[in-house]
Each structure stands twice: as C-alpha cells, then as structure tokens.
Design an enzyme around this catalytic site. Structure first.
Site, PDB file in Angstrom:
ATOM      1  N   LYS A  94       0.802  -1.224   0.000  1.00 58.81           N
ATOM      2  CA  LYS A  94       0.000   0.000   0.000  1.00 58.81           C
ATOM      3  C   LYS A  94       0.838   1.278   0.000  1.00 58.81           C
ATOM      4  O   LYS A  94       0.439   2.293  -0.581  1.00 58.81           O
ATOM      5  CB  LYS A  94      -0.945   0.016   1.194  1.00 58.81           C
ATOM      6  CG  LYS A  94      -2.039  -1.052   1.172  1.00 58.81           C
ATOM      7  CD  LYS A  94      -3.057  -0.800   0.080  1.00 58.81           C
ATOM      8  CE  LYS A  94      -4.223  -1.775   0.147  1.00 58.81           C
ATOM      9  NZ  LYS A  94      -5.234  -1.526  -0.902  1.00 58.81           N
ATOM     10  N   GLU A 116     -10.401   5.573   2.853  1.00 52.65           N
ATOM     11  CA  GLU A 116     -11.059   4.435   3.468  1.00 52.65           C
ATOM     12  C   GLU A 116      -9.998   3.367   3.729  1.00 52.65           C
ATOM     13  O   GLU A 116      -8.920   3.397   3.151  1.00 52.65           O
ATOM     14  CB  GLU A 116     -12.123   3.878   2.521  1.00 52.65           C
ATOM     15  CG  GLU A 116     -11.622   2.938   1.431  1.00 52.65           C
ATOM     16  CD  GLU A 116     -10.555   3.486   0.481  1.00 52.65           C
ATOM     17  OE1 GLU A 116      -9.800   2.671  -0.082  1.00 52.65           O
ATOM     18  OE2 GLU A 116     -10.466   4.710   0.285  1.00 52.65           O
ATOM     19  N   SER A 381       1.525  -9.820  -0.639  1.00 52.07           N
ATOM     20  CA  SER A 381       1.235  -8.390  -0.633  1.00 52.07           C
ATOM     21  C   SER A 381       1.344  -7.741   0.737  1.00 52.07           C
ATOM     22  O   SER A 381       1.436  -6.518   0.839  1.00 52.07           O
ATOM     23  CB  SER A 381      -0.164  -8.147  -1.200  1.00 52.07           C
ATOM     24  OG  SER A 381      -1.141  -8.896  -0.489  1.00 52.07           O
TER      25      SER A 381
END
Length: 401
Positions: A94, A116, A381
C-alpha cells in the site's frame, strides 16, 4: 511502461467497457484537477526523482523475491516463489501508491489526506505518508474491521491519523468508502481522497496501478536474474485489486499465465463470499462501471471474507476488463484454504502472511501439484502482524485445518 499500459485506459478512463467517472457535479472539477495534476507530474523529472528517492531511502525498495523451498517440497510439483511486499515499509504494498498520492497532494497544494481502509494497511500507509509530508490525515474504517484489525488502528493513531468508525450498513469496506466520499465532499478544496486501490472514478484506477507498477518491474527483473527465465504462472489476491495489477503489469505483455485469486468466503451463497468476478454482474459502484455483487434489488450485496482487505462487492475496472478479454484467469480460495495457507507459510517458511495474501498462497499450494516442472510467482502483498490476534482468538493455532 509497456504498450498495453500506455493504451489502457482511454482518455475517458475506460478499460474496454469498464471504468469512467460518474460523479456528483460538485466533485467533477476536483477530479478533473486531480487528473490534470497527475498527467503533469507523472512526466516530471523532479517528481520521478523524489519518488525514487523515497522508495529507496524510506520504503526500503526494492523488496526481494523469495523461493519458498520448504513449501514447494511440501506441496510437490511446481516451485513457488513470492514477491515480498510484506518487507515494504509499513508491511504491505500500500505504501507504494500512498507516498505517490501524498506527493501529488503536495503538488496540488492540499493540506490533508483522506481515505477508506478495510484491513487497515492502506490507512497505516496513508497515515505514514501524511506524517512524512507533515499533513493531516483522516481514515474511515468499518466497526467490524476496527475490531478485527486492532493493531493497525493503534498504528494509525500513533502516526497521528484521525480514525473515523463507520457504524452503518455492513460496517466494513464498502461503507468506509461511502463514509469517506461524504466527508471528502465537504473538504475537497483542501484535502485529497487518496483512494486505496485500483477502484473509484478515473483517474484513480490508472494512477494507483501505475504507482504499483514498480512491483511488477522489480519482480520481472529479479525472477530473470534468479532463474534465467520468466515464471510460468503469476498470481495475486484480488479484492479491489491493486497488488495484483502491480504484479501483473510487469508481465502483461509476456507469455506468462496470470491468475487473480478472489475470496470465496464460506460458501457460494450471496453474502457468504466476496468473489465479485466469479459471481458478479455489470454495474456501477462508487462512481465507476465494473462487475458488482448485487442483491435482489440491484444494490451492492453484503459480502464476507476472513480477510478484511478483500471484503468489497466490486472490483477494479481493469480487472473486469482483463477477465472479459481472457488475459487474466480469475479463480477463488475460501476462508478455510486461506487459513490453512496462513498457518503453512508461518510454520514452513517462517513468514506470517496477511490473510489477504494467504489467498494467493492457497492458490499456489493448490496448483503446485498440477504443474510439475513449472514455476509459480505470487505476490505476498502484506505481512500478518495485523491479523494474528484475530486469527489466534478465533481459530486457535490451526489444529482443525
């Protein structure tokens, strides 16, 4: 950038039949300004130089590719490798787009970042970016996810973010997006809504994919250096789908089989899974056209998955397009398979994966025996620090799996 990436999306933000920007009139000028700013700075040597500096000296990139020798031996057949985004600063992929979105906000003169979050990793990454650039940060998160991902909530608050609990509807990711859009509408002059995946109105699906492209570029180069050839299969979990498109983008023009792994939850019944491509239909959600899971009234349906970051009733429009064209094969792994993979990777490789990433691990474990002599590269991830309290409290040490 490959020929494919340069041609997709079109000028209106469509990947074939999917994408676009369906916005309330008050937001149209703000998204136009975001698109124009991105088009300018993405070709700016100064922006590229600063982002490369951040990735190397702050994020710790490049992250490595690891060969899972023990897991491969246990499963038999194909050799399993992973791109280690769990080793990226803050513990997931991210931060790749959050630092870039914060740079964009800085260029536009914004003083606040908003987003969010589901599993909390996007929230942590954006709070980190806000702290780095000296900006305010507001994160909307469903009450169910706040309870499941308590460590990440603490991290966001320590980093200085305001965490806004979302108590309506399903109290998870979709509602967090709804809540954040409502708040952003009142603050758009001074804030940037840094959407957390390859979803939302144009230009976000394109921007987030391009900011995640570094994952695929590194992985392709590293795998070639390690093995002398490209992987036979490349796989990643898909909720909104940013980590998957980051990895896929490095191999999109190659003769490599690409697989997206959706969350199948506990059954195929509506409300028991979040496998949007597997069961969804063409529709609109959060300002863009894509595949959507809908109820009997045509509204976005409730979803379920053990992984908070995948519990979204839509999917990135580029994934819908890649499914329709057949370039990517989409499959699913259920909660039990993901949990089994979570424990297996922890015990056999010494790596505790995020529950989201565990869906990709589950795919590799399931497929390895069917492909002897082949190689499978997955995107790990994120790491599972955020999940361990929930997993152990709910499922123990995995004895029954």
């Amino acid at each position: 950038m490959t020929a494919y990436l340069k041609s997709m999306p079109d000028k209106d933000g469509y990947f074939g039949d999917y994408g676009g920007a369906m916005l309330p009139p008050p937001l149209e000028p703000h998204f136009k300004a975001i698109r124009e700013a991105y088009e300018t700075i993405s070709k700016s040597a100064e922006f590229i130089r600063e982002l490369r500096y951040i990735r190397k000296h702050f994020q710790g990139r490049p992250t490595p590719v690891s060969h899972f020798k023990n897991l491969s031996a246990m499963c038999g057949g194909a050799q399993i490798y992973a791109k280690r985004e769990d080793l990226n600063h803050t513990g997931a992929h991210k931060l790749n787009h959050c630092m870039a979105e914060a740079l964009l906000a800085k260029y536009m003169g914004k003083t606040k970042l908003m987003a969010e979050t589901g599993a909390g990793q996007h929230g942590v990454a954006l709070a980190t970016a806000a702290a780095y650039f000296g900006m305010e940060c507001e994160i909307h998160m469903g009450e169910i996810d706040i309870a499941k991902e308590a460590p990440n909530v603490t991290r966001m608050k320590l980093l200085g973010a305001q965490v806004v609990p979302v108590s309506f509807g399903g109290r998870s990711l979709k509602e967090a997006v709804d809540s954040c859009f409502g708040s952003y509408l009142e603050q758009a002059d001074t804030a940037l809504f840094a959407i957390g995946s390859v979803v939302g109105p144009h230009p976000f699906p394109m921007m987030v994919r391009n900011f995640q492209h570094v994952v695929g570029v590194e992985a392709r180069e590293q795998f070639l250096e390690m093995t002398g050839e490209l992987p036979d299969m490349v796989a990643a979990c898909v909720g909104g789908g940013s980590n998957a498109l980051g990895l896929f983008s490095g191999f999109i023009d190659d003769d490599v089989a690409l697989y997206g792994v959706e969350p199948h939850g506990t059954s195929s019944n509506l409300g028991d899974h979040a496998a949007t491509i597997t069961y969804g239909h063409d529709g609109d959600i959060h300002g863009f056209r894509t595949l959507v899971l809908t109820d009997e009234n045509g509204e976005p349906a409730p979803v379920h998955t053990v992984a908070s970051g995948l519990d979204y009733p839509g999917v990135g429009p580029e994934h819908a397009h890649l499914h329709k064209t057949g370039r990517v094969t989409y499959t699913a792994a259920d909660d039990k398979e993901a949990l089994k993979a979570f424990y297996a990777l922890s015990r056999h490789e010494g790596i505790i994966p995020a529950l989201e990433s565990a869906h990709a691990v589950a795919f590799a474990m399931r497929e390895a025996a069917n492909h002897p002599g082949k190689s499978i590269l997955i995107n790990l991830s994120g790491r599972g620090d955020k999940d361990i309290d929930y997993v152990v409290d709910t499922f123990g040490m995995g004895e029954g799996l």
